[in-house]
Write an enzyme that holds these catalytic residues in place. Structure first.
Site, short mmCIF file in Angstrom:
data_model
loop_
_atom_site.label_atom_id
_atom_site.label_comp_id
_atom_site.label_asym_id
_atom_site.label_seq_id
_atom_site.Cartn_x
_atom_site.Cartn_y
_atom_site.Cartn_z
N TYR A 192 0.84 -1.21 0.00
CA TYR A 192 0.00 0.00 0.00
C TYR A 192 0.87 1.25 0.00
CZ TYR A 192 -3.25 3.46 2.10
OH TYR A 192 -4.00 4.57 2.39
N ASN A 228 8.06 -10.03 -2.32
CA ASN A 228 7.76 -11.44 -2.62
C ASN A 228 6.25 -11.69 -2.66
OD1 ASN A 228 7.17 -11.22 0.08
ND2 ASN A 228 8.02 -13.22 0.65
N THR A 230 5.70 1.69 14.10
CA THR A 230 4.29 2.05 14.26
C THR A 230 4.07 2.77 15.59
OG1 THR A 230 2.07 1.15 14.63
CG2 THR A 230 3.88 -0.34 15.04
N SER A 233 -0.93 -5.92 19.85
CA SER A 233 -1.12 -7.11 19.00
C SER A 233 0.26 -7.70 18.76
CB SER A 233 -1.74 -6.73 17.65
OG SER A 233 -0.76 -6.15 16.80
N TYR A 258 1.51 -8.32 15.84
CA TYR A 258 2.10 -7.51 14.77
C TYR A 258 2.82 -6.29 15.36
CZ TYR A 258 2.14 -3.36 11.91
OH TYR A 258 2.53 -2.17 11.36
N HIS A 259 2.11 -5.53 16.21
CA HIS A 259 2.73 -4.34 16.78
C HIS A 259 3.95 -4.71 17.64
CE1 HIS A 259 -1.34 -2.58 15.90
NE2 HIS A 259 -0.62 -1.53 15.58
N LYS A 281 7.14 -4.99 15.81
CA LYS A 281 7.77 -3.69 15.52
C LYS A 281 8.57 -3.21 16.73
CE LYS A 281 5.74 -2.78 11.38
NZ LYS A 281 6.01 -1.93 10.23
N GLN A 334 4.74 5.21 12.74
CA GLN A 334 3.65 5.73 11.90
C GLN A 334 2.28 5.33 12.45
OE1 GLN A 334 3.31 6.31 7.27
NE2 GLN A 334 3.08 4.16 7.74
N ASN A 393 -9.96 3.97 5.73
CA ASN A 393 -10.26 3.38 4.42
C ASN A 393 -11.49 2.47 4.51
OD1 ASN A 393 -8.09 4.77 3.45
ND2 ASN A 393 -6.72 2.99 3.30
N THR A 419 -18.47 0.54 11.13
CA THR A 419 -18.21 -0.41 12.22
C THR A 419 -17.30 0.21 13.28
OG1 THR A 419 -16.37 -1.25 10.90
CG2 THR A 419 -18.45 -2.48 10.77
N ARG A 429 -11.14 -6.61 19.43
CA ARG A 429 -9.76 -6.45 19.92
C ARG A 429 -9.74 -6.27 21.42
NH1 ARG A 429 -6.68 -2.77 15.41
NH2 ARG A 429 -7.74 -3.67 13.62
N GLU A 472 -8.28 -3.76 23.75
CA GLU A 472 -7.65 -2.44 23.73
C GLU A 472 -8.49 -1.51 24.60
OE1 GLU A 472 -7.90 -0.96 19.67
OE2 GLU A 472 -10.07 -1.19 19.62
N1 USQ Z 1 -11.30 0.21 14.42
C1 USQ Z 1 -12.68 0.36 14.52
N2 USQ Z 1 -13.44 -0.11 13.49
C2 USQ Z 1 -12.94 -0.70 12.39
C3 USQ Z 1 -11.53 -0.84 12.28
C4 USQ Z 1 -10.74 -0.39 13.32
O1 USQ Z 1 -13.19 0.90 15.51
O2 USQ Z 1 -13.71 -1.10 11.51
C5 USQ Z 1 -10.43 0.72 15.48
C6 USQ Z 1 -9.48 -0.30 16.06
O3 USQ Z 1 -10.09 -1.06 17.07
C7 USQ Z 1 -8.33 0.59 16.54
C8 USQ Z 1 -8.33 1.75 15.56
O4 USQ Z 1 -9.60 1.71 14.92
O5 USQ Z 1 -8.61 1.08 17.81
C9 USQ Z 1 -7.24 1.66 14.51
O6 USQ Z 1 -7.36 0.42 13.87
P1 USQ Z 1 -6.73 0.15 12.41
O7 USQ Z 1 -7.21 -1.19 11.96
O8 USQ Z 1 -6.97 1.31 11.53
O9 USQ Z 1 -5.17 0.17 12.72
P2 USQ Z 1 -4.19 -0.92 13.39
O10 USQ Z 1 -4.75 -2.29 13.43
O11 USQ Z 1 -3.70 -0.36 14.68
O12 USQ Z 1 -2.99 -0.97 12.37
C10 USQ Z 1 -2.80 0.00 11.34
C11 USQ Z 1 -1.92 -0.62 10.28
C12 USQ Z 1 -0.56 -0.91 10.87
C13 USQ Z 1 -0.01 0.37 11.50
C14 USQ Z 1 -0.98 0.91 12.53
C15 USQ Z 1 -0.57 2.21 13.17
O13 USQ Z 1 -2.52 -1.80 9.76
O14 USQ Z 1 0.28 -1.45 9.86
O15 USQ Z 1 1.20 0.05 12.11
O16 USQ Z 1 -2.22 1.15 11.88
S1 USQ Z 1 -1.17 2.38 14.81
O17 USQ Z 1 -2.62 2.11 14.83
O18 USQ Z 1 -0.87 3.71 15.26
O19 USQ Z 1 -0.50 1.38 15.60
#
Ligand code: USQ
Length: 382
Positions: free
Chosen positions: A11, A32, A144, A179, A181-182, A185, A208, A240, A253, A326, A328
């Site tokens: 992306y 890859n 992140t 998570s 994933y996090h 990092k 980020q 998005n 959602t 989640r 959180e």
């Molecule tokens: N969330 C909702 N509804 C949804 C999707 C997400 O309420 O439909 C909430 C999540 O619970 C979370 C927040 O929105 O509290 C952000 O979620 P996200 O899915 O946009 O982001 P996250 O899973 O944290 O990960 C994304 C990227 C990751 C990057 C990270 C930055 O996928 O690669 O590292 O954003 S950060 O969130 O600051 O850790």
């Protein structure tokens, strides 16, 4: 300057490759296709079909005259990556080559293991390839904001001075990710800091926040050059997702109470931040950490904004608080510093209603491709 983009199909990776090439750099994009494979395995394909790297690079060259070298291979294969660094001799390596989804990393043992091994070994191999063949090269690593979690104190930009029993020293700011994933990092940051301390590498680690948008100067040249745009629960990020949900007239959602606050940025600002980091490298032996976001929003604020703009455009947009998949905090203090990139010259593109409307306009022509069964969360943290 010669830039190698690890994760050049992603992306952010593909728009970064095009932006550097347009700015006059020699560019090599490496990937890859791991994300494409696991997105397809989890029925999470992107909204628009994106051509593979050689095809995208050929189209970009036809339109702009700029050549982007493509290398298809696995950064976890050290012989492949170190051979590439030796022959391409980069001045900068931008490292995005990680499994990027928090939900994917929480699906089960196999997905957790893929995330852990891919992310850490890719970073480890990038460090070793640079140490062996390009020791002056600047590594720009995508970390992140999620590394810090949501502590009940102000978040600093990577480092904190600790006073303890009459003495003080500077340490990495405490990290507590939400998570696996996090957490990879967090481990990457420790790995980089170790090699910076011992071997004098020059590294920028960018913390980020979630990125939104699909328009960049180069992506706008042709629909086939667009970044891959996910809206599913696994690879899609919240803004998005909300745009696609509004376009499909599916309720937005909001997970749980919706007070979860994060630092967000427009994809155009990701490109600016990477360019600024590349143009202003840290000294050898320095791990520079920059918090990469422009504005903070709660999930409720994002949903309200997308709803308001969507309704204004005649869409039926509802908001639904659903059970949070989640683990959180849903209401918390959040005050992270973010001076470094502004001091380097970042000029933020903030999320105005006009920006939201323009993003919706880009999504709407694709609304008949939206698979609504990919929208509700399919992965739970526990
Ligand atoms: N969330 C909702 N509804 C949804 C999707 C997400 O309420 O439909 C909430 C999540 O619970 C979370 C927040 O929105 O509290 C952000 O979620 P996200 O899915 O946009 O982001 P996250 O899973 O944290 O990960 C994304 C990227 C990751 C990057 C990270 C930055 O996928 O690669 O590292 O954003 S950060 O969130 O600051 O850790």
């Amino acid at each position: 300057m010669r830039v190698m983009i690890l994760g050049g199909d992603g992306y952010l990776g593909w728009p970064t490759a095009m932006a550097f090439r347009n700015a006059g750099y020699e560019v090599c994009a490496v990937d890859n296709y791991l994300r494409r494979r696991i997105a397809s395995e989890t029925n999470s394909d992107a909204l628009m079909a994106n051509p593979l790297l050689p095809e995208r690079a050929a189209l970009f060259e036809r339109l702009t005259g700029g050549e982007i070298e493509v290398a298809v291979g696995d950064c976890c294969d050290f012989d492949f990556l170190s051979g590439l660094v030796r022959t391409f001799a980069p001045d900068v390596v931008v490292h995005y080559a990680e499994q990027p989804s928090a939900p994917y990393s929480m699906m089960g043992y196999d997905e957790a293991r893929t995330t852990l091994s891919n992310n850490l070994i890719a970073t480890f191999n990038a460090v070793w390839a640079v140490m062996r063949h390009a020791p002056a090269c600047h590594i720009i690593k995508l970390g992140t904001m999620g590394e810090y979690g949501t502590p009940d104190i102000d978040i600093e930009e990577g480092w904190v001075e600790i006073h303890h029993k009459g003495r003080s020293d500077r340490f990495l700011f405490p990290r507590q990710a939400g998570s696996l994933y996090h957490t990879t990092k967090v481990l990457d940051t420790d790995l980089l800091w170790f090699y910076v301390r011992i071997h004098g590498l020059r590294v920028t680690d960018l913390m980020q926040g979630p990125v939104y948008g699909l328009s960049t100067d180069e992506a706008d040249l042709d629909p086939q050059l667009m970044p891959n745009f996910h809206y599913d629960d696994i690879f899609g990020t919240v803004v998005n997702r909300f745009l696609v949900q509004a376009a499909a007239e599916v309720p937005l959602t909001v997970y749980g109470k919706g007070g979860q606050t994060r630092g967000y940025l427009n994809i155009r600002d990701t490109l600016q931040c990477i360019a600024l980091a590349a143009a202003n490298p840290p000294a050898p032996g320095e791990l520079r950490i920059l918090n990469q976001f422009t504005e903070t929003f709660s999930v409720n604020q994002l949903a309200e904004r997308v709803q308001r703009v969507g309704r204004h455009m005649g869409l039926r947009v509802d908001v639904q608080n659903i059970d949070n998949p989640r683990k959180e905090m849903e209401e918390h203090y959040y005050n992270p510093a973010h001076h470094g990139l502004i001091e380097l010259g970042l000029e933020p593109h903030v999320m105005t209603d006009e920006v939201v409307a323009a993003m919706l306009e880009q999504v709407l022509p694709h609304r008949n491709r939206i698979a609504v069964e990919r929208i509700l969360p399919r992965v739970r943290w526990r």
